[in-house]
Scaffold this motif. Structure first.
Motif, PDB file in Angstrom:
ATOM      1  N   TYR A 102       0.843  -1.200   0.000  1.00  0.00           N
ATOM      2  CA  TYR A 102       0.000   0.000   0.000  1.00  0.00           C
ATOM      3  C   TYR A 102       0.877   1.247   0.000  1.00  0.00           C
TER       4      TYR A 102
ATOM      5  N   ILE B 214      -4.045  -6.331  10.153  1.00  0.00           N
ATOM      6  CA  ILE B 214      -4.290  -7.568   9.374  1.00  0.00           C
ATOM      7  C   ILE B 214      -4.102  -7.325   7.873  1.00  0.00           C
TER       8      ILE B 214
ATOM      9  N   GLN C 122      -1.282 -13.464  10.065  1.00  0.00           N
ATOM     10  CA  GLN C 122      -2.470 -13.046   9.292  1.00  0.00           C
ATOM     11  C   GLN C 122      -3.509 -14.170   9.289  1.00  0.00           C
TER      12      GLN C 122
ATOM     13  N   HIS D 135      -7.159 -13.763  10.800  1.00  0.00           N
ATOM     14  CA  HIS D 135      -8.247 -13.923   9.836  1.00  0.00           C
ATOM     15  C   HIS D 135      -9.208 -15.027  10.306  1.00  0.00           C
TER      16      HIS D 135
ATOM     17  N   LEU E 114     -21.088  -2.026  13.817  1.00  0.00           N
ATOM     18  CA  LEU E 114     -19.739  -2.579  13.880  1.00  0.00           C
ATOM     19  C   LEU E 114     -19.112  -2.413  15.260  1.00  0.00           C
TER      20      LEU E 114
ATOM     21  N   PRO F 234     -14.756  -0.664   7.440  1.00  0.00           N
ATOM     22  CA  PRO F 234     -15.975  -1.014   6.684  1.00  0.00           C
ATOM     23  C   PRO F 234     -17.232  -0.357   7.240  1.00  0.00           C
TER      24      PRO F 234
ATOM     25  N   SER G 286     -17.307   1.000   3.401  1.00  0.00           N
ATOM     26  CA  SER G 286     -17.846   0.027   2.448  1.00  0.00           C
ATOM     27  C   SER G 286     -19.307  -0.354   2.693  1.00  0.00           C
TER      28      SER G 286
ATOM     29  N   VAL H 264      -7.177  -4.499  -5.474  1.00  0.00           N
ATOM     30  CA  VAL H 264      -6.194  -4.573  -4.384  1.00  0.00           C
ATOM     31  C   VAL H 264      -4.775  -4.591  -4.946  1.00  0.00           C
TER      32      VAL H 264
ATOM     33  N   ARG I  81      -0.738  -5.725  -4.587  1.00  0.00           N
ATOM     34  CA  ARG I  81       0.190  -6.690  -4.018  1.00  0.00           C
ATOM     35  C   ARG I  81       1.591  -6.397  -4.555  1.00  0.00           C
TER      36      ARG I  81
ATOM     37  N   PRO J 161     -16.008  -8.676  -5.537  1.00  0.00           N
ATOM     38  CA  PRO J 161     -16.096  -7.426  -4.745  1.00  0.00           C
ATOM     39  C   PRO J 161     -15.492  -7.581  -3.362  1.00  0.00           C
ATOM     40  N   PHE J 162     -15.407  -8.834  -2.873  1.00  0.00           N
ATOM     41  CA  PHE J 162     -14.853  -9.072  -1.536  1.00  0.00           C
ATOM     42  C   PHE J 162     -13.438  -9.674  -1.615  1.00  0.00           C
ATOM     43  N   GLY J 163     -12.777  -9.543  -2.756  1.00  0.00           N
ATOM     44  CA  GLY J 163     -11.428 -10.085  -2.899  1.00  0.00           C
ATOM     45  C   GLY J 163     -11.471 -11.588  -3.091  1.00  0.00           C
TER      46      GLY J 163
ATOM     47  N   ARG K  93      -7.296 -13.893   1.768  1.00  0.00           N
ATOM     48  CA  ARG K  93      -7.740 -12.618   2.332  1.00  0.00           C
ATOM     49  C   ARG K  93      -9.191 -12.297   1.975  1.00  0.00           C
TER      50      ARG K  93
ATOM     51  N   CYS L 172     -12.741 -11.344   2.129  1.00  0.00           N
ATOM     52  CA  CYS L 172     -13.304 -10.543   3.231  1.00  0.00           C
ATOM     53  C   CYS L 172     -14.077 -11.398   4.236  1.00  0.00           C
ATOM     54  N   PRO L 173     -13.675 -11.404   5.516  1.00  0.00           N
ATOM     55  CA  PRO L 173     -14.408 -12.199   6.500  1.00  0.00           C
ATOM     56  C   PRO L 173     -15.740 -11.566   6.901  1.00  0.00           C
ATOM     57  N   GLY L 174     -15.968 -10.291   6.449  1.00  0.00           N
ATOM     58  CA  GLY L 174     -17.210  -9.605   6.841  1.00  0.00           C
ATOM     59  C   GLY L 174     -18.260  -9.627   5.755  1.00  0.00           C
TER      60      GLY L 174
END
Ligand code: HEM
Length: 495
Positions: free
Chosen positions: A124, A137, A145, A149, A200, A304, A308, A376, A378, A434-436, A440, A442-444
């Motif tokens: 990033y 994370i 990680q 996760h 949240l 999020p 998001s 994303v 990398r 949309p959630f990768g 990784r 998205c756990p949400g």
């Protein structure tokens, strides 16, 4: 540009005497041949080495300025479209300070996401790294990680959380709607931000609406405004202010952790929120989560709630407003659920919401068209070839989801909001991310879908609305220019 210069040189040569102009003509010829050979050789070298075609742009800044200026337009993907036409779906560029391979090819992006941690690591911009902290994370790799996760993901999927969060979301949405007067203009983006942050913070730290939550929200907004900023930490800069806001939040989370530890003396097995789960791990023999790691991640997990999830709800309202047929079908489906549950005097459960087929298709289509997370970044740890494209060690890879979601090869009439397309299409394929994806993913994602389902359910079964003029802005993050104003009208049975 070079061709224009050569043309100008040619016209100047016409003013010279015969011999002079012949010499100049030969010189121009040589320069032209060298130019053409250099251009061709560039392409040949790219083919020979496997490095994707494309250009690295200007020294240092590369193509960043054009990328950002397209980001501010109504079609941010135009930067990619232009290069896709010239070089194909995978091309090289130089963005945000790094030589970058951009992938708009679903298969290439899938391989990149699936090899996270081994061949690729997150990368990033500097300001973002500084603000998130090295134990976030989003930046961690390897076992740490995976562990974080796994713990966050299992808690967010637990039946206990599902039951509690469904009740909480309904409560916060209804609390917000209670203040909507008939005929009033409501700003959907503001309302959904308020709701999602409350939901949240309750799931993360059991924080209820009140002074502490308001303080965190205020500091969090200062913090998030520096996530995309110039990496200069001097007093007065945006990054400096954001770091100060983060320090204030960390102090508060540390205090909550200390209170919680005292509480554990009376109830050691408490597992009611994400903080409990992570603190429990620090007490295990294998536990290695420090207080700073926990607070860094608590703060990152608020992102999020501000960004998001509220955008998912807001964009759904935006797209539905422009598609009356979809709105009508959504309303019918949700009215049916409401009436059947009221008839049986039963609460609507997590699985009732998540199994409304048309509502889920509306949410899926909103995620595709809205592209809340455009892609994303990398960095490659080694030279690797994917589908014949070389990604050199040390280069960044930008898996750009937006172009894949708006590609005619993947979706018919891609710019059209068409929830019905998902009646036949699989929303788990590699052209919908949309959630990768990979480690990784998205756990949400289920929480995000649930929040949107509940919000839409309570909105369309209680109100009709007229939207005022507004438009979607995509840079630096997706948002509505005027916060999505709508004039609401309560159904008579609820007045
Ligand atoms: C519409 C809503 C959401 C969208 C579009 C979204 C999207 C994403 C994406 C694309 C990633 C992958 C990042 C990467 O590969 O580097 C991600 C990761 C993540 N998301 Fe979400 N997300 C949403 C909601 C949520 C929610 C509600 C939570 C928490 C309750 C959450 C928690 C996380 C976490 C912890 C990660 C990092 C996973 C890891 O690196 O192991 N997200 N999200």
């Amino acid at each position: 540009m070079q061709m224009e210069c050569l043309g100008r040189l040619w016209s100047y040569s016409c003013c010279f005497d015969g011999v002079q102009s012949w010499k100049l003509l030969i010189l121009v010829g040589i320069v032209s041949v060298v130019f053409v050979v250099w251009k061709k050789d560039g392409k040949y070298r790219a083919k020979r080495t496997g490095l994707p075609l494309g250009t690295l742009g200007w020294p240092f800044i590369g193509e960043t300025l054009e990328f950002i200026s397209c980001g501010y337009s109504t079609r941010p993907e135009s930067f990619m479209d232009k290069r896709r036409r010239l070089y194909g779906k995978v091309f090289k560029s130089h963005l945000l300070g790094s030589p970058t391979i951009v992938s708009t090819d679903p298969e290439v992006s899938k391989v990149v996401l699936q090899n996270d941690g081994r061949i690729f690591v997150p990368s990033y911009p500097k300001s973002l790294n500084e603000l998130m902290g090295k134990s976030s994370i989003l930046l961690l790799n390897g076992n740490m990680q995976k562990k974080l996760h796994g713990l966050i993901g299992s808690f967010l999927k637990s039946p206990q959380l599902k039951e509690q969060i469904t009740v909480d979301i309904e409560k916060y949405v209804l609390d917000s709607m209670r203040s909507w007067e008939d005929g009033q203009v409501v700003y959907i983006q503001d309302e959904t931000k308020k709701i999602a942050f409350q939901v949240l913070l309750k799931a993360l730290m059991s924080l209820n609406p009140g002074d502490e939550l308001e303080y965190l929200k205020q500091e969090f907004r200062k913090f998030i405004s520096g996530l995309v900023s110039i990496p200069v930490k001097l007093p007065g800069t945006r990054l400096y202010k954001s770091l100060q806001a983060k320090a204030n939040m960390v102090k508060m989370v540390h205090r909550i952790i200390e209170d919680r530890k005292e509480n554990y003396n009376n109830n050691g097995s408490r597992q009611e929120d994400v903080l409990d789960v992570l603190l429990h791990e620090t007490n295990n023999i294998t536990g290695h989560f420090t207080r700073d790691l926990i607070s860094d991640n608590m703060i990152d997990l608020m992102i999020p709630g501000e960004d998001s999830v509220p955008m998912l709800m807001t964009l759904a309202v935006h797209y539905l407003t422009s598609c009356p047929l979809a709105l009508q079908q959504l309303q019918e489906e949700n009215m049916k659920l409401k009436e059947s549950k009221e008839g049986k005097k039963e609460p609507v459960t997590w699985s009732d919401y998540m199994s409304l087929p048309f509502t889920q298709n509306v949410i899926t289509e909103t995620l595709r068209l809205g592209n809340i997370i455009t892609g994303v970044l990398r960095k490659s740890l080694q030279d690797i070839e994917i589908k014949g494209h070389l990604i050199p060690k040390g280069w960044c890879v930008f898996t750009y989801f937006r172009s894949i979601h708006l590609d005619e090869d993947n979706y018919e009439s891609p710019y059209k909001f068409n929830p019905w397309r998902w009646q036949e299409k699989d929303p788990t394929g590699s052209s919908f991310t949309p959630f990768g994806g990979g480690h990784r993913l998205c756990p949400g994602l289920e929480i995000a879908r649930l929040e949107a389902s509940i919000f839409l359910h309570l909105l369309v079964t209680r109100y009709s609305w007229e939207a005022e003029e507004d438009s979607v802005v995509s840079f630096p993050t997706v948002h509505m220019k005027k916060n999505m104003p709508i004039k609401v009208k309560k159904f008579t049975s609820f007045s």
